[in-house]
Write a protein that holds these residues in place. Structure first.
Motif, short mmCIF file in Angstrom:
data_model
loop_
_atom_site.label_atom_id
_atom_site.label_comp_id
_atom_site.label_asym_id
_atom_site.label_seq_id
_atom_site.Cartn_x
_atom_site.Cartn_y
_atom_site.Cartn_z
N PRO A 1 -14.19 1.99 -20.52
CA PRO A 1 -12.91 2.17 -19.82
C PRO A 1 -11.96 1.01 -20.10
O PRO A 1 -12.40 -0.08 -20.50
CB PRO A 1 -13.32 2.21 -18.34
CG PRO A 1 -14.60 1.45 -18.29
CD PRO A 1 -15.31 1.71 -19.58
N THR B 1 -4.93 1.28 -12.25
CA THR B 1 -6.09 1.66 -13.07
C THR B 1 -6.00 3.12 -13.52
O THR B 1 -6.42 3.45 -14.63
CB THR B 1 -7.40 1.42 -12.30
OG1 THR B 1 -7.37 2.14 -11.06
CG2 THR B 1 -7.61 -0.06 -12.03
N SER B 2 -5.43 3.98 -12.67
CA SER B 2 -5.25 5.38 -13.05
C SER B 2 -4.25 5.50 -14.20
O SER B 2 -4.46 6.26 -15.15
CB SER B 2 -4.76 6.21 -11.85
OG SER B 2 -5.75 6.24 -10.84
N ARG C 1 -6.02 4.39 -17.39
CA ARG C 1 -6.93 5.40 -17.92
C ARG C 1 -6.17 6.52 -18.62
O ARG C 1 -6.54 6.95 -19.72
CB ARG C 1 -7.81 5.98 -16.80
CG ARG C 1 -8.98 5.08 -16.41
CD ARG C 1 -9.76 5.66 -15.26
NE ARG C 1 -10.99 4.92 -15.04
CZ ARG C 1 -12.17 5.27 -15.52
NH1 ARG C 1 -12.29 6.36 -16.25
NH2 ARG C 1 -13.25 4.54 -15.27
N GLU D 1 -6.42 7.22 -22.61
CA GLU D 1 -6.88 8.51 -23.13
C GLU D 1 -5.90 9.06 -24.16
O GLU D 1 -6.30 9.55 -25.22
CB GLU D 1 -7.04 9.50 -21.97
CG GLU D 1 -7.62 10.84 -22.39
CD GLU D 1 -7.87 11.75 -21.20
OE1 GLU D 1 -8.14 12.95 -21.42
OE2 GLU D 1 -7.80 11.27 -20.05
N PHE E 1 -14.77 8.14 -20.42
CA PHE E 1 -15.01 6.71 -20.21
C PHE E 1 -16.39 6.50 -19.61
O PHE E 1 -16.74 7.13 -18.62
CB PHE E 1 -13.92 6.12 -19.30
CG PHE E 1 -12.54 6.18 -19.91
CD1 PHE E 1 -12.23 5.39 -21.01
CD2 PHE E 1 -11.58 7.03 -19.40
CE1 PHE E 1 -10.97 5.44 -21.58
CE2 PHE E 1 -10.32 7.08 -19.96
CZ PHE E 1 -10.00 6.28 -21.05
#
Length: 219
Positions: free
Chosen positions: A129, A185-186, A189, A193, A218
């Motif tokens: 991640p 953090t979202s 991610r 991606e 992740f």
């Protein structure tokens, strides 16, 4: 007469031998029909398929992928008041500007982390991640507000070199803590991606013209 007879015998023997040979070629061992085939375009052979190892080698060239940068501000209030009386008040606000960077480490990616389904035209990749790499303070974008001074206080608050370094360290710690919050953090991610998907799509496009669906997971 003997010379003529010998020539005649040799000629007959030669004709008989030639007859046996032609008969063998025609009936005993007939020639196979010739097949026409085309040499493939060797330059395009490697573009007909992809492998896990191929992807790993290409991805490893990136090593550490920067997937998101965010701009942040942290407000700090400097208080150099003398006691609690208003006439000795001296307070100044400073808005520190900073940039945080998230990266994905691709150096440990192995072939077993990639699964290619050529029939379904699908590629699944398991990667680490995104993680916070650095936080830097943009001092040229930092804003110093006008001090709020009491009647007996004047000028701005001046910090020593050590005090300034301690303050910057504290600001960075707060920004790092902020980057670990769920909202950030979202974002990291989602951005990671998309970035990895684009990277792998570009690699596949150089190997084959077949469209593939990329799935990023992740670990």
């Amino acid at each position: 007469m003997r010379i003529v007879k010998r020539r005649t015998i040799l000629l007959i023997a030669l004709c008989v031998s030639l007859g046996f040979f032609l008969g063998y070629k025609a009936f005993v061992k007939p020639e196979k029909s010739k097949e026409t085939w085309v040499v493939p375009n060797i330059q395009n052979i490697s573009k007909k398929f992809i492998t896990e190892e191929t992807l790993v080698n290409e991805i490893h060239q990136k090593q550490e992928l920067i997937t998101l940068e965010i701009d942040m501000t942290e407000k700090v209030i400097l208080d150099d008041s003398w006691g609690s009386l208003g006439i000795f008040k001296k307070v100044q606000s400073v808005n520190y500007a900073g940039t945080g960077i998230y990266t994905v480490d691709l150096s440990n990616l192995k072939a077993e982390n990639i699964n290619i389904d050529d029939k379904a035209k699908n590629v699944m990749v398991n990667v680490a991640p995104p993680a916070v790499k650095t936080v830097s303070i943009a001092e040229d974008k930092t804003e110093y507000q006008t001090p709020e001074n009491g009647l007996l206080r004047f000028g701005e608050i001046k910090l020593t070199l050590e005090e300034n370094q301690m303050l910057l360290s504290n600001v960075k710690d707060k920004m790092l803590k902020k980057m670990s919050e769920q909202d950030f953090t979202s974002q990291a991610r989602n951005s990671s991606e998309k970035t990895i998907n684009t990277l792998i799509q570009s690699i596949i496009a150089n190997k084959t013209s077949e469209p593939y669906t990329i799935q990023i997971q992740f670990q």
